[in-house]
Design a protein around this motif. Structure first.
Motif, PDB file in Angstrom:
ATOM      1  N   ASP A  75       0.667  -1.571   0.402  1.00  0.00           N
ATOM      2  CA  ASP A  75       0.126   0.165  -0.001  1.00  0.00           C
ATOM      3  C   ASP A  75       0.720   0.974  -0.323  1.00  0.00           C
ATOM      4  OD1 ASP A  75       1.010  -0.197   2.780  1.00  0.00           O
ATOM      5  OD2 ASP A  75      -0.337  -0.554   3.548  1.00  0.00           O
ATOM      6  N   GLU A  76      -0.035   2.363   0.284  1.00  0.00           N
ATOM      7  CA  GLU A  76       1.118   3.523   0.408  1.00  0.00           C
ATOM      8  C   GLU A  76       2.458   3.549   1.012  1.00  0.00           C
ATOM      9  OE1 GLU A  76       1.637   7.192  -1.234  1.00  0.00           O
ATOM     10  OE2 GLU A  76       0.195   6.085  -1.717  1.00  0.00           O
ATOM     11  N   THR A  77       2.017   3.044   2.298  1.00  0.00           N
ATOM     12  CA  THR A  77       2.631   2.516   3.540  1.00  0.00           C
ATOM     13  C   THR A  77       4.282   2.343   3.070  1.00  0.00           C
ATOM     14  OG1 THR A  77       1.381   2.900   5.312  1.00  0.00           O
ATOM     15  CG2 THR A  77       3.693   1.910   5.755  1.00  0.00           C
ATOM     16  N   CYS A  78       3.724   1.348   2.483  1.00  0.00           N
ATOM     17  CA  CYS A  78       4.719   0.239   1.387  1.00  0.00           C
ATOM     18  C   CYS A  78       5.934   0.997   0.379  1.00  0.00           C
ATOM     19  CB  CYS A  78       4.749  -1.447   0.925  1.00  0.00           C
ATOM     20  SG  CYS A  78       5.330  -2.092  -0.357  1.00  0.00           S
ATOM     21  N   ASN A  80       6.217   3.808   0.397  1.00  0.00           N
ATOM     22  CA  ASN A  80       6.204   5.289   0.753  1.00  0.00           C
ATOM     23  C   ASN A  80       7.764   4.290   1.510  1.00  0.00           C
ATOM     24  OD1 ASN A  80       5.392   6.735   0.536  1.00  0.00           O
ATOM     25  ND2 ASN A  80       4.442   7.406   2.821  1.00  0.00           N
ATOM     26  N   ASP A 143       5.950  -2.495   9.898  1.00  0.00           N
ATOM     27  CA  ASP A 143       6.083  -2.130   8.613  1.00  0.00           C
ATOM     28  C   ASP A 143       7.221  -0.944   9.210  1.00  0.00           C
ATOM     29  OD1 ASP A 143       4.951  -3.396   6.683  1.00  0.00           O
ATOM     30  OD2 ASP A 143       3.891  -1.266   6.515  1.00  0.00           O
ATOM     31  N   ASP A 161       6.149   5.534   7.541  1.00  0.00           N
ATOM     32  CA  ASP A 161       3.957   5.961   8.153  1.00  0.00           C
ATOM     33  C   ASP A 161       3.948   6.058   6.275  1.00  0.00           C
ATOM     34  OD1 ASP A 161       2.435   8.782   7.763  1.00  0.00           O
ATOM     35  OD2 ASP A 161       3.404   8.235   9.899  1.00  0.00           O
ATOM     36  N   GLY A 162       2.117   6.536   6.354  1.00  0.00           N
ATOM     37  CA  GLY A 162       2.131   6.703   5.338  1.00  0.00           C
ATOM     38  C   GLY A 162       1.743   7.812   4.125  1.00  0.00           C
ATOM     39  N   ASP A 163       2.092   8.824   5.608  1.00  0.00           N
ATOM     40  CA  ASP A 163       1.893  10.899   4.672  1.00  0.00           C
ATOM     41  C   ASP A 163       3.323  10.372   4.476  1.00  0.00           C
ATOM     42  OD1 ASP A 163       1.232  13.249   4.340  1.00  0.00           O
ATOM     43  OD2 ASP A 163       2.481  13.047   6.124  1.00  0.00           O
ATOM     44  N   LYS A 164       3.517  10.806   3.142  1.00  0.00           N
ATOM     45  CA  LYS A 164       4.182  11.109   1.902  1.00  0.00           C
ATOM     46  C   LYS A 164       5.412  11.859   3.030  1.00  0.00           C
ATOM     47  CE  LYS A 164       6.784  10.545  -2.465  1.00  0.00           C
ATOM     48  NZ  LYS A 164       6.856   8.916  -2.904  1.00  0.00           N
TER      49      LYS A 164
END
Length: 188
Positions: A75-78, A80, A143, A161-164
């Protein structure tokens, strides 16, 4: 006259004791009573004891490594995390030959993400069994990006973190720690 001279020498002796012994006593009291914040120069989370990841990286040449395990669903966390380890490796510049960005792939890793990894040749992939990965990273859940030394000991980890923007800031912390470790180490 000798009485005045002996008083002066006693005062001088007491002054010398105060000047040289008092700072040592105060320093000992400060250490024992935690009167100050102990300094830590690492920005990542220290693993104590270190994790032996030789079961995963046994066939690899000795290098400093940024290790990330590809999850079942990237997902987004991965994304990142993959971006972060790649950017940190690139930012090492002339020292990048001493380090390696490693993505550990298990049998349950996201197949689409595995296919995309072939587009980035600077991300080295290592195949490992899910059991070896679970045994190696058992004390850290979730993660995380790990800094692994040349003896295959994971010593620092950074939650992803999922936030870029947060991931980019954490990448700076990873880079600072890796540069410091590589500067202090002549190995790898």
């Amino acid at each position: 006259m000798s009485n005045a001279s002996s008083k002066t020498s006693k005062k001088l002796f007491i002054a010398l004791i105060v000047v040289f012994i008092l700072p040592v006593v105060l320093a000992k009291l400060a250490l024992d009573n935690d009167w100050f914040n102990r300094g830590a120069t690492n920005k990542g989370n220290l693993l104590n004891p270190v994790l032996d990841v030789s079961a995963i990286l046994e066939a690899e040449a000795p290098k400093w490594r940024l290790v990330y395990t590809l999850p079942e669903n990237c997902d987004e966390t991965c994304e990142n995390a993959l971006f972060s380890i790649h950017q940190v490796w690139l930012a090492l510049g002339r020292e990048s030959d001493r380090a390696e960005a490693v993505v550990v792939i298990t049998e349950s890793s996201d197949e689409k993400a595995v296919a995309r990894l072939s587009e980035t040749p600077s991300l080295h992939t290592v195949n490992a069994s899910k059991e070896n990965v679970n045994n190696s990273f058992k004390s850290v859940s979730g993660d995380a990006i790990f800094v692994v030394d040349t003896l295959n000991n994971a010593m620092l980890y950074y939650p992803v973190d999922g936030d870029k923007d947060t991931a980019v800031m954490e990448s700076r912390n990873i880079l600072a720690d890796v540069r410091k470790l590589m500067k202090l180490s002549r190995i790898g």
